[in-house]
Design a protein around this motif. Structure first.
Motif, PDB file in Angstrom:
ATOM      1  N   ARG A  17       0.843  -1.202   0.000  1.00 32.16           N
ATOM      2  CA  ARG A  17       0.000   0.000   0.000  1.00 32.16           C
ATOM      3  C   ARG A  17       0.880   1.254   0.000  1.00 32.16           C
ATOM      4  O   ARG A  17       0.630   2.195  -0.774  1.00 32.16           O
ATOM      5  CB  ARG A  17      -0.923  -0.013   1.223  1.00 32.16           C
ATOM      6  N   THR A  18       1.901   1.274   0.840  1.00 32.29           N
ATOM      7  CA  THR A  18       2.794   2.429   0.899  1.00 32.29           C
ATOM      8  C   THR A  18       3.530   2.615  -0.418  1.00 32.29           C
ATOM      9  O   THR A  18       3.672   3.739  -0.908  1.00 32.29           O
ATOM     10  CB  THR A  18       3.804   2.268   2.050  1.00 32.29           C
ATOM     11  N   VAL A  19       4.001   1.523  -1.011  1.00 32.41           N
ATOM     12  CA  VAL A  19       4.700   1.601  -2.295  1.00 32.41           C
ATOM     13  C   VAL A  19       3.784   2.195  -3.366  1.00 32.41           C
ATOM     14  O   VAL A  19       4.180   3.087  -4.130  1.00 32.41           O
ATOM     15  CB  VAL A  19       5.199   0.210  -2.736  1.00 32.41           C
ATOM     16  N   ALA A  20       2.541   1.724  -3.415  1.00 32.91           N
ATOM     17  CA  ALA A  20       1.596   2.244  -4.404  1.00 32.91           C
ATOM     18  C   ALA A  20       1.357   3.734  -4.204  1.00 32.91           C
ATOM     19  O   ALA A  20       1.241   4.505  -5.174  1.00 32.91           O
ATOM     20  CB  ALA A  20       0.275   1.479  -4.312  1.00 32.91           C
ATOM     21  N   MET A  21       1.308   4.166  -2.950  1.00 34.64           N
ATOM     22  CA  MET A  21       1.097   5.581  -2.652  1.00 34.64           C
ATOM     23  C   MET A  21       2.286   6.428  -3.100  1.00 34.64           C
ATOM     24  O   MET A  21       2.116   7.504  -3.686  1.00 34.64           O
ATOM     25  CB  MET A  21       0.832   5.768  -1.163  1.00 34.64           C
ATOM     26  N   VAL A  22       3.498   5.945  -2.825  1.00 36.86           N
ATOM     27  CA  VAL A  22       4.693   6.686  -3.249  1.00 36.86           C
ATOM     28  C   VAL A  22       4.743   6.774  -4.774  1.00 36.86           C
ATOM     29  O   VAL A  22       5.032   7.834  -5.349  1.00 36.86           O
ATOM     30  CB  VAL A  22       5.979   6.029  -2.708  1.00 36.86           C
ATOM     31  N   GLU A  23       4.446   5.673  -5.441  1.00 31.83           N
ATOM     32  CA  GLU A  23       4.463   5.675  -6.908  1.00 31.83           C
ATOM     33  C   GLU A  23       3.434   6.649  -7.471  1.00 31.83           C
ATOM     34  O   GLU A  23       3.704   7.349  -8.461  1.00 31.83           O
ATOM     35  CB  GLU A  23       4.203   4.265  -7.434  1.00 31.83           C
ATOM     36  N   ALA A  24       2.266   6.739  -6.843  1.00 35.63           N
ATOM     37  CA  ALA A  24       1.244   7.689  -7.290  1.00 35.63           C
ATOM     38  C   ALA A  24       1.710   9.131  -7.078  1.00 35.63           C
ATOM     39  O   ALA A  24       1.481  10.004  -7.918  1.00 35.63           O
ATOM     40  CB  ALA A  24      -0.058   7.440  -6.543  1.00 35.63           C
ATOM     41  N   ALA A  25       2.372   9.375  -5.947  1.00 34.80           N
ATOM     42  CA  ALA A  25       2.903  10.718  -5.679  1.00 34.80           C
ATOM     43  C   ALA A  25       3.989  11.078  -6.689  1.00 34.80           C
ATOM     44  O   ALA A  25       4.083  12.232  -7.129  1.00 34.80           O
ATOM     45  CB  ALA A  25       3.453  10.794  -4.257  1.00 34.80           C
ATOM     46  N   GLU A  26       4.806  10.111  -7.071  1.00 34.66           N
ATOM     47  CA  GLU A  26       5.844  10.354  -8.076  1.00 34.66           C
ATOM     48  C   GLU A  26       5.232  10.728  -9.419  1.00 34.66           C
ATOM     49  O   GLU A  26       5.772  11.571 -10.148  1.00 34.66           O
ATOM     50  CB  GLU A  26       6.739   9.129  -8.218  1.00 34.66           C
ATOM     51  N   LYS A  27       4.111  10.113  -9.761  1.00 34.76           N
ATOM     52  CA  LYS A  27       3.434  10.468 -11.016  1.00 34.76           C
ATOM     53  C   LYS A  27       2.940  11.907 -10.976  1.00 34.76           C
ATOM     54  O   LYS A  27       3.024  12.633 -11.969  1.00 34.76           O
ATOM     55  CB  LYS A  27       2.271   9.508 -11.266  1.00 34.76           C
ATOM     56  N   LEU A  28       2.411  12.329  -9.836  1.00 40.92           N
ATOM     57  CA  LEU A  28       1.972  13.717  -9.702  1.00 40.92           C
ATOM     58  C   LEU A  28       3.161  14.672  -9.786  1.00 40.92           C
ATOM     59  O   LEU A  28       3.049  15.774 -10.344  1.00 40.92           O
ATOM     60  CB  LEU A  28       1.258  13.913  -8.360  1.00 40.92           C
ATOM     61  N   LEU A  29       4.274  14.252  -9.257  1.00 41.23           N
ATOM     62  CA  LEU A  29       5.477  15.086  -9.194  1.00 41.23           C
ATOM     63  C   LEU A  29       6.274  15.039 -10.499  1.00 41.23           C
ATOM     64  O   LEU A  29       7.094  15.909 -10.752  1.00 41.23           O
ATOM     65  CB  LEU A  29       6.350  14.601  -8.043  1.00 41.23           C
ATOM     66  N   HIS A  30       6.019  14.010 -11.304  1.00 39.36           N
ATOM     67  CA  HIS A  30       6.789  13.760 -12.534  1.00 39.36           C
ATOM     68  C   HIS A  30       8.271  13.606 -12.224  1.00 39.36           C
ATOM     69  O   HIS A  30       9.139  14.067 -12.961  1.00 39.36           O
ATOM     70  CB  HIS A  30       6.584  14.898 -13.554  1.00 39.36           C
ATOM     71  N   SER A  31       8.540  12.963 -11.117  1.00 38.13           N
ATOM     72  CA  SER A  31       9.927  12.758 -10.695  1.00 38.13           C
ATOM     73  C   SER A  31      10.004  11.599  -9.719  1.00 38.13           C
ATOM     74  O   SER A  31       9.074  11.371  -8.947  1.00 38.13           O
ATOM     75  CB  SER A  31      10.467  14.035 -10.039  1.00 38.13           C
ATOM     76  N   ARG A  32      11.117  10.884  -9.756  1.00 37.09           N
ATOM     77  CA  ARG A  32      11.327   9.779  -8.818  1.00 37.09           C
ATOM     78  C   ARG A  32      11.875  10.319  -7.503  1.00 37.09           C
ATOM     79  O   ARG A  32      12.753  11.180  -7.492  1.00 37.09           O
ATOM     80  CB  ARG A  32      12.306   8.775  -9.426  1.00 37.09           C
ATOM     81  N   MET A  33      11.358   9.806  -6.419  1.00 41.88           N
ATOM     82  CA  MET A  33      11.789  10.238  -5.095  1.00 41.88           C
ATOM     83  C   MET A  33      12.926   9.355  -4.586  1.00 41.88           C
ATOM     84  O   MET A  33      12.955   8.151  -4.860  1.00 41.88           O
ATOM     85  CB  MET A  33      10.619  10.197  -4.107  1.00 41.88           C
ATOM     86  N   ALA A  34      13.838   9.954  -3.853  1.00 45.36           N
ATOM     87  CA  ALA A  34      14.954   9.221  -3.251  1.00 45.36           C
ATOM     88  C   ALA A  34      14.573   8.820  -1.832  1.00 45.36           C
ATOM     89  O   ALA A  34      14.363   9.678  -0.971  1.00 45.36           O
ATOM     90  CB  ALA A  34      16.206  10.102  -3.241  1.00 45.36           C
TER      91      ALA A  34
END
Length: 251
Positions: A17-34
């Protein structure tokens, strides 16, 4: 005991669930998070005060980002259902990072749950319980609410599916006009998040697989999803499920 499905992702322990949330946030940000720190890290970092002992917790490295970009990371995480804050060196013995707790995660530690409660009260989640300093407007967002807001509507209830077209689809590849549209309607219905029998990648056959073969395989997956008799055909059981969603089945 863990209630969420735990995984190792980008070298960090988290849950799906957390992974899916981070991936969704990355799509909004158009950038990969470290990712600096994940979840289920009991006693791993003393400065975290136990918030990472359970699930739903993640820290994002923003040291190299400009101030506006740091805020953008916080906003993206909040939009998908995290209680998230920018942590600065002036607040504690840590570098610039974004601390995020997945609201409503089933595996939250007690201290993480307290931070979510602070977030709902528009506080900063720190010991001083100061005023929230992040982008407002998302205090009651959860991952489930975000998903619901992004889920496209099902086709109009008066959508009509031809049984003749479905019989043809099981034995033929080239289908144009209304019959071809009906074949696509059935697969799109099955892949819709509210149905979940298929995924979007299954809307068309893989390279080298004939359309009629693919269609029969997808019918079997739909039948298995609804625990129907396995026929590989658009049979009365599948038709009945589509009718529940407002479709009209004609001869």
């Amino acid at each position: 005991m863990s209630h969420e499905v735990r995984v190792t992702w980008r070298g960090k322990s988290m849950n799906k669930r957390t992974v899916a949330m981070v991936e969704a946030a990355e799509k909004l940000l158009h950038s990969r998070m470290a990712i600096l720190q994940g979840s289920y890290n009991k006693g791993g970092v003393g400065a975290s005060a136990g918030t990472h002992d359970g699930g739903g917790a993640v820290d994002i490295d923003v040291r190299r980002l400009a101030p506006a970009s740091r805020v953008a990371v916080v906003k993206a995480l909040r939009q998908v259902g995290f209680a998230a804050w920018l942590r600065t060196p002036s607040q504690g013995s840590w570098p610039f990072h974004v601390h995020a707790i997945a609201v409503a995660d089933k595996d939250l530690s007690a201290s993480a749950a307290r931070q979510v409660a602070d977030y709902h009260q528009k506080r900063n989640g720190l010991k001083n319980r100061g005023k929230d300093d992040g982008p407002p407007g998302y205090y009651w967002m959860t991952w489930e609410l975000y998903q619901k807001s992004r889920t496209p509507p099902l086709p109009e209830p008066d959508s009509i599916i031809s049984l003749a077209a479905m019989r043809y689809a099981a034995t033929h590849d080239v289908m144009t006009g209304a019959w071809g549209a009906d074949r696509l309607k059935v697969l799109a219905w099955a892949a819709h998040p509210k149905v979940g029998a298929l995924v979007n990648a299954e809307l068309a056959p893989p390279r080298g697989v004939a359309w009629h073969v693919h269609f029969r395989r997808m019918m079997r997956k739909i039948e298995a999803h609804y625990q129907l008799r396995n026929t590989g055909q658009f049979d009365p059981g599948v038709a009945a499920q589509m009718k529940r969603f407002g479709y009209k089945i004609v001869a």
